[in-house]
Design a protein around this motif. Sequence first.
Motif, PDB file in Angstrom:
ATOM      1  N   ARG A 204       0.802  -1.218   0.000  1.00  0.00           N
ATOM      2  CA  ARG A 204       0.000   0.000   0.000  1.00  0.00           C
ATOM      3  C   ARG A 204       0.838   1.273   0.000  1.00  0.00           C
ATOM      4  N   ASP A 205       2.129   1.180   0.265  1.00  0.00           N
ATOM      5  CA  ASP A 205       2.997   2.350   0.195  1.00  0.00           C
ATOM      6  C   ASP A 205       4.401   1.916  -0.235  1.00  0.00           C
ATOM      7  N   TYR A 206       4.449   1.089  -1.279  1.00  0.00           N
ATOM      8  CA  TYR A 206       5.724   0.532  -1.740  1.00  0.00           C
ATOM      9  C   TYR A 206       6.440   1.570  -2.612  1.00  0.00           C
ATOM     10  N   MET A 207       7.000   2.577  -1.939  1.00  0.00           N
ATOM     11  CA  MET A 207       7.681   3.663  -2.634  1.00  0.00           C
ATOM     12  C   MET A 207       9.101   3.789  -2.100  1.00  0.00           C
ATOM     13  N   VAL A 208       9.916   4.581  -2.786  1.00  0.00           N
ATOM     14  CA  VAL A 208      11.354   4.565  -2.486  1.00  0.00           C
ATOM     15  C   VAL A 208      11.673   5.158  -1.122  1.00  0.00           C
ATOM     16  N   ARG A 209      10.803   5.972  -0.564  1.00  0.00           N
ATOM     17  CA  ARG A 209      11.048   6.461   0.803  1.00  0.00           C
ATOM     18  C   ARG A 209      10.910   5.353   1.835  1.00  0.00           C
ATOM     19  N   ASN A 210      10.243   4.260   1.471  1.00  0.00           N
ATOM     20  CA  ASN A 210      10.031   3.159   2.406  1.00  0.00           C
ATOM     21  C   ASN A 210      10.921   1.955   2.103  1.00  0.00           C
ATOM     22  N   LEU A 211      11.943   2.163   1.277  1.00  0.00           N
ATOM     23  CA  LEU A 211      12.913   1.115   0.985  1.00  0.00           C
ATOM     24  C   LEU A 211      14.286   1.576   1.445  1.00  0.00           C
ATOM     25  N   MET A 212      15.032   0.676   2.068  1.00  0.00           N
ATOM     26  CA  MET A 212      16.345   0.999   2.607  1.00  0.00           C
ATOM     27  C   MET A 212      17.439   0.329   1.782  1.00  0.00           C
ATOM     28  N   VAL A 213      18.522   1.069   1.550  1.00  0.00           N
ATOM     29  CA  VAL A 213      19.698   0.505   0.898  1.00  0.00           C
ATOM     30  C   VAL A 213      20.482  -0.254   1.963  1.00  0.00           C
ATOM     31  N   CYS A 214      20.608  -1.551   1.791  1.00  0.00           N
ATOM     32  CA  CYS A 214      21.219  -2.421   2.810  1.00  0.00           C
ATOM     33  C   CYS A 214      22.376  -3.220   2.200  1.00  0.00           C
ATOM     34  N   GLY A 215      23.376  -2.529   1.697  1.00  0.00           N
ATOM     35  CA  GLY A 215      24.535  -3.199   1.131  1.00  0.00           C
ATOM     36  C   GLY A 215      24.152  -4.073  -0.042  1.00  0.00           C
ATOM     37  N   GLU A 216      24.647  -5.300  -0.022  1.00  0.00           N
ATOM     38  CA  GLU A 216      24.378  -6.237  -1.112  1.00  0.00           C
ATOM     39  C   GLU A 216      23.080  -7.000  -0.907  1.00  0.00           C
ATOM     40  N   GLN A 217      22.437  -6.785   0.236  1.00  0.00           N
ATOM     41  CA  GLN A 217      21.195  -7.500   0.514  1.00  0.00           C
ATOM     42  C   GLN A 217      20.032  -6.879  -0.259  1.00  0.00           C
ATOM     43  N   SER A 218      18.925  -7.591  -0.281  1.00  0.00           N
ATOM     44  CA  SER A 218      17.724  -7.032  -0.877  1.00  0.00           C
ATOM     45  C   SER A 218      17.299  -5.818  -0.057  1.00  0.00           C
ATOM     46  N   PRO A 219      16.504  -4.923  -0.613  1.00  0.00           N
ATOM     47  CA  PRO A 219      16.171  -3.694   0.114  1.00  0.00           C
ATOM     48  C   PRO A 219      15.437  -3.973   1.411  1.00  0.00           C
ATOM     49  N   GLY A 220      15.747  -3.169   2.412  1.00  0.00           N
ATOM     50  CA  GLY A 220      14.950  -3.203   3.629  1.00  0.00           C
ATOM     51  C   GLY A 220      13.596  -2.574   3.349  1.00  0.00           C
TER      52      GLY A 220
END
Length: 351
Positions: A204-220
């Motif tokens: 419902r709010d899958y936007m870039v402000r709600n995704l974290m850059v976590c190194g080589e892992q998939s986004p937080g």
Amino acid sequence: MTTIAWPNPQRHDAFQSWLKQLPAELGLQPTSLREANADASSRRYLRLDDAAGRSYIVMDAPPESNDVRPFVRIAAEMAGHGLHAPQVIAADEAQGFLLLSDLGTSTYLPVLLQAQAEGDSARIQTLMRAASQALVQWQLQMDASQLPMYDEAFVRRELQIFAEWCVQKEYGQQWNEIQLKWWEHSCQVLVQNMLEQPQVAMHRDYMVRNLMVCGEQSPGILDFQDAVRGPIAYDLASLLRDAFISWDEEQELDWAIRYWEQARKAGLPVNEDFGEFWRQVEWCGLQRHLKILGLFCRLKHRDGKPRYAEDLPRLFAYAIKVSTRYVQLSPLTHLLQDLQGGMVDTGFTLR
């Protein structure tokens, strides 16, 4: 303790009492407490260190306007499926306090904005493709049957936010009988688009402000507590047509096709005709942008947060581009152009 503004002394006292009750072995350092970031809602996030310098996140979600139980439940389910979400270390669900693992300070938004400015297409592709892959996993793994329905009443409530706060409050307009018919027609078209699609777990709010850059892992993945069971195209629309960053349509289509191919391969029930799927994405995005136009105006007028209104032109541009592309949405084009000070000739009449 570092000075933190609290809405009232009672909330401050409740937090201090809860903090003192947390296990001593965590080694938390109260004097390290500081702002992490605020939320558009009444939630906010604080950062807190332990004796070894590791940081944690405190969610402060006043219970009179928040329920943290969905966050706790969904976070546990996400972890069980290998999705990257904050771990809930301690929770006082009644008072609305959570102690969470810290996924860092780099959300997708500033990283992507910098990559845009620097022309770093490789960085952009890496992040956005990872976000798309994580969305496929979310839709494939999460149990939609346990989530609230994103039904007609829900969709219409969101659309009404636009009519009340953007049309009436921001622009001071009262629609006449014909305009109200145009609006009802448009709402029905958008509602039907939502209901006719396969229903999956929808962030419902899958936007870039709600995704974290976590190194080589998939986004937080953050801010998932309001997840619902809704149309499969919605979250992709949220990702590709963000309220705070824009992309060329050629790039949007490239990412959409890649997602669509991955989703089909994974067995998700996306429409087998990409053209039809893209229409669903656009119409989901349009409904979302109308809602956000209303929300941003409400934040400005009711909540004293005018900075969100700076992005109204981007949202209007999205909405008008889609409404002018489809004849079914011609009456909505009239309404939007009127708000923006101009009209277009669509040849549509509704009596």
